[in-house]
Write an enzyme that holds these catalytic residues in place. Structure first.
Site, short mmCIF file in Angstrom:
data_model
loop_
_atom_site.label_atom_id
_atom_site.label_comp_id
_atom_site.label_asym_id
_atom_site.label_seq_id
_atom_site.Cartn_x
_atom_site.Cartn_y
_atom_site.Cartn_z
N ASN A 212 0.86 -1.20 0.00
CA ASN A 212 0.00 0.00 0.00
C ASN A 212 0.89 1.24 0.00
OD1 ASN A 212 0.51 0.94 2.84
ND2 ASN A 212 -0.22 -1.12 3.25
N ASP A 281 -3.73 -6.62 5.39
CA ASP A 281 -4.64 -7.54 6.09
C ASP A 281 -4.50 -8.97 5.58
OD1 ASP A 281 -5.82 -5.67 7.80
OD2 ASP A 281 -7.04 -4.89 6.17
N LYS A 291 10.25 -16.71 -9.96
CA LYS A 291 9.36 -15.72 -10.56
C LYS A 291 8.23 -16.41 -11.34
CE LYS A 291 9.53 -11.84 -13.71
NZ LYS A 291 10.30 -11.15 -14.73
N PHE A 325 -4.42 3.37 14.80
CA PHE A 325 -4.75 4.30 13.71
C PHE A 325 -5.82 3.62 12.87
CE2 PHE A 325 -1.70 7.84 13.22
CZ PHE A 325 -0.98 7.62 14.36
N LYS A 339 -13.21 -0.15 16.03
CA LYS A 339 -11.86 -0.71 16.20
C LYS A 339 -11.34 -0.52 17.62
CE LYS A 339 -10.56 -0.50 11.38
NZ LYS A 339 -9.95 0.21 10.27
N LYS A 343 -10.36 -3.96 19.40
CA LYS A 343 -8.93 -4.20 19.60
C LYS A 343 -8.46 -3.80 21.01
CE LYS A 343 -8.11 -3.65 14.63
NZ LYS A 343 -7.09 -3.69 13.59
O1 PMT Z 1 2.94 6.38 6.26
P1 PMT Z 1 2.27 7.65 5.77
O2 PMT Z 1 2.40 7.80 4.27
O3 PMT Z 1 2.75 8.87 6.53
O4 PMT Z 1 0.72 7.53 6.04
C1 PMT Z 1 0.20 7.48 7.35
C2 PMT Z 1 -0.97 6.48 7.47
C3 PMT Z 1 -2.14 6.94 6.61
C4 PMT Z 1 -0.52 5.08 7.04
C5 PMT Z 1 -1.37 6.43 8.99
O5 PMT Z 1 -1.76 7.72 9.41
C6 PMT Z 1 -2.53 5.47 9.24
O6 PMT Z 1 -3.70 5.80 9.14
N1 PMT Z 1 -2.16 4.21 9.59
C7 PMT Z 1 -3.08 3.07 9.77
C8 PMT Z 1 -3.37 2.46 8.46
C9 PMT Z 1 -4.19 1.20 8.57
O7 PMT Z 1 -3.70 0.15 8.24
O8 PMT Z 1 -5.36 1.30 9.07
P2 PMT Z 1 -6.37 0.03 9.33
O9 PMT Z 1 -7.67 0.67 9.61
O10 PMT Z 1 -6.28 -0.94 8.21
O11 PMT Z 1 -5.81 -0.66 10.63
C10 PMT Z 1 -6.22 -0.27 11.94
C11 PMT Z 1 -5.12 -0.45 12.93
O12 PMT Z 1 -4.80 -1.84 13.07
C12 PMT Z 1 -3.83 0.25 12.58
O13 PMT Z 1 -3.27 0.80 13.73
C13 PMT Z 1 -2.96 -0.87 12.01
O14 PMT Z 1 -1.56 -0.63 12.27
C14 PMT Z 1 -3.45 -2.08 12.80
N2 PMT Z 1 -3.36 -3.35 12.06
C15 PMT Z 1 -4.10 -3.58 10.95
C16 PMT Z 1 -4.04 -4.81 10.33
C17 PMT Z 1 -3.21 -5.83 10.85
N3 PMT Z 1 -3.12 -7.01 10.28
N4 PMT Z 1 -2.48 -5.57 11.95
C18 PMT Z 1 -2.54 -4.37 12.57
O15 PMT Z 1 -1.87 -4.14 13.58
#
Ligand code: PMT
Length: 408
Positions: A212, A281, A291, A325, A339, A343
């Site tokens: 991503n 995810d 490859k 986040f 969330k 979580k």
């Molecule tokens: O890196 P930049 O370009 O500066 O951009 C910043 C950002 C947009 C990436 C950052 O501000 C942000 O929003 N990060 C979270 C992105 C995200 O994956 O969101 P999510 O809604 O999919 O996940 C929710 C939370 O679970 C996040 O804290 C993520 O780290 C965590 N997660 C998600 C999936 C997973 N398998 N394990 C996790 O720990």
């Protein structure tokens, strides 16, 4: 900020770059916050902005000639060097960085920098290829190691038409770096912080992966902000193109599974976690050692779920503070609140990534910090460094038990 900067003596060194005019805004902001400012300009800087502007804003004569003495009994570079509580070079060209790095003192600004015992802060601004030139980067790294502070340039469209890193940092970020120096805000001293940043890569074969657009800038800004406030910082990051922030222990990883392993190891000894990484995810079910060849017209990819690292942290939580986040495109607050509960978080930063200036890649962010009890704190559009400090301020205000942990 006002109280911190009051009566502080700041020497601003302006060098010859198109961003020289922005130094006027910095001088003006310093004066508004009660600081005292004196300006040194290089000869080239005077081609870009008139000394009269800086003289008017600072209320002091502007110094640019090595041999014209403002007072007949004073040697300017020595008196300015002694007067300064801090000396900020804004903008800093590749030339001044190179000269200072190699001990060249051939004009008023470089001699003052050599002679001062005050902290010197550089805010570089230049063409992106110049900035990325390994010689410039080596000079910056060498100066950082000697204790010079750098406020990294932003990315964007440069005056020369090129797009990339090299734009002078936002004035608010430069002002923050100066303020931070004075405050030496050590409100995280004794605290161990775990930050995750960047994307993960989920490989299909040795040369292809799912990922991503996360640049890691948000996570790196949080790590740098925590370190500047005295925390011991562990930064677990996916693949990004950023230099490690000063004073931070960096742990590079690639996949979600690697991030999971590293985070779980570090977690028990940490007091706060900022989970800003954009973790994939899903990952491909099968990894092809070689490859994949385009032999057929259709290729069906089966994905399997990655572990949710943050959810597992929530499950294992003792008295850590967990800040998640949420990068969302719709029902932002509702999804973020879900969330928090699912979580077991203390805070979540809801990032509406459809809004301009927010989320992935850019140098700014804006969002809502939501608490476990549903309080919503709006953090306005700010440079990611300032955004990180604001978020930390809000988390600390609502986490009194951290002070107790500190004293344990
Ligand atoms: O890196 P930049 O370009 O500066 O951009 C910043 C950002 C947009 C990436 C950052 O501000 C942000 O929003 N990060 C979270 C992105 C995200 O994956 O969101 P999510 O809604 O999919 O996940 C929710 C939370 O679970 C996040 O804290 C993520 O780290 C965590 N997660 C998600 C999936 C997973 N398998 N394990 C996790 O720990």
């Amino acid at each position: 900020m006002e109280a911190v900067l009051k009566e502080k003596k700041v020497v601003i060194g302006i060098t010859g770059g198109i961003a020289a005019y922005k130094a006027a805004e910095l001088v003006s902001s310093l004066m508004k916050h009660g600081a005292r400012a004196k300006v040194i300009m290089t000869k080239n800087a005077t081609e870009f902005i008139s000394p009269l502007t800086l003289e008017t804003l600072s209320g002091n004569p502007v110094y640019y000639d090595m041999f014209s003495r403002t007072s007949p009994w004073e040697i300017d570079h020595i008196s300015l060097a002694k007067w300064a509580d801090v000396l900020a070079v804004v903008p800093a060209t590749a030339n001044i960085i190179g000269k200072v790095c190699h001990g060249i003192a051939d004009d008023l600004l470089t001699t003052t920098i050599m002679a001062t015992q005050a902290q010197v802060i550089f805010a570089p601004a230049m063409n992106t290829n110049m900035y990325k030139n390994p010689i410039v980067q080596e000079n910056i790294e060498a100066l950082k190691k000697k204790g010079y502070i750098f406020v990294s340039p932003a990315e964007g469209r440069l005056a020369c038409g090129d797009v990339g890193e090299g734009k002078l940092a936002a004035i608010e970020d430069i002002l923050r770096a100066i303020t931070d120096y004075f405050v030496r805000k050590q409100d995280l001293k004794g605290i161990r912080v775990l930050v995750t940043a960047g994307p993960t890569r989920e490989y299909l074969d040795p040369v292809r992966f799912i990922s991503n657009p996360s640049s890691g800038k948000m996570g790196f800004a949080i790590a740098a902000a925590c370190a500047s406030r005295g925390a011991e910082v562990e930064l677990v990051t996916g693949p990004v193109r950023l230099s490690p922030p000063e004073g931070v222990n960096m742990h590079p990883v690639e996949t979600a599974l690697e991030m999971y392993e590293r985070v779980m190891k570090l977690y028990p000894s940490c007091h706060i976690v900022f989970k800003s990484a954009a973790v994939s995810d899903y990952r491909p079910q099968a990894y092809h050692e070689q490859k994949i060849k385009k032999d057929s017209d259709r290729l069906v990819l089966t994905l399997v779920k990655n572990p949710d690292i943050l959810k597992e942290l929530g499950r294992r939580k003792k008295d850590q503070i967990l800040v998640g986040f949420a990068a969302e495109t719709h029902n932002v607050l509702e999804n973020a609140m879900k969330k928090i509960r699912e979580k077991n978080l203390d805070f979540i930063l809801a990032n509406d990534v459809t809004q301009s200036g927010a989320g992935f890649m850019g140098d700014t962010n804006k969002g809502d910090l939501i608490t476990r009890v549903g309080e919503i704190i709006e953090i306005p559009l700010l440079g990611k460094n300032e955004f990180a400090h604001r978020m930390i301020d809000e988390v600390l205000k609502r986490s009194p038990h951290l002070a107790i942990r500190k004293n344990c």
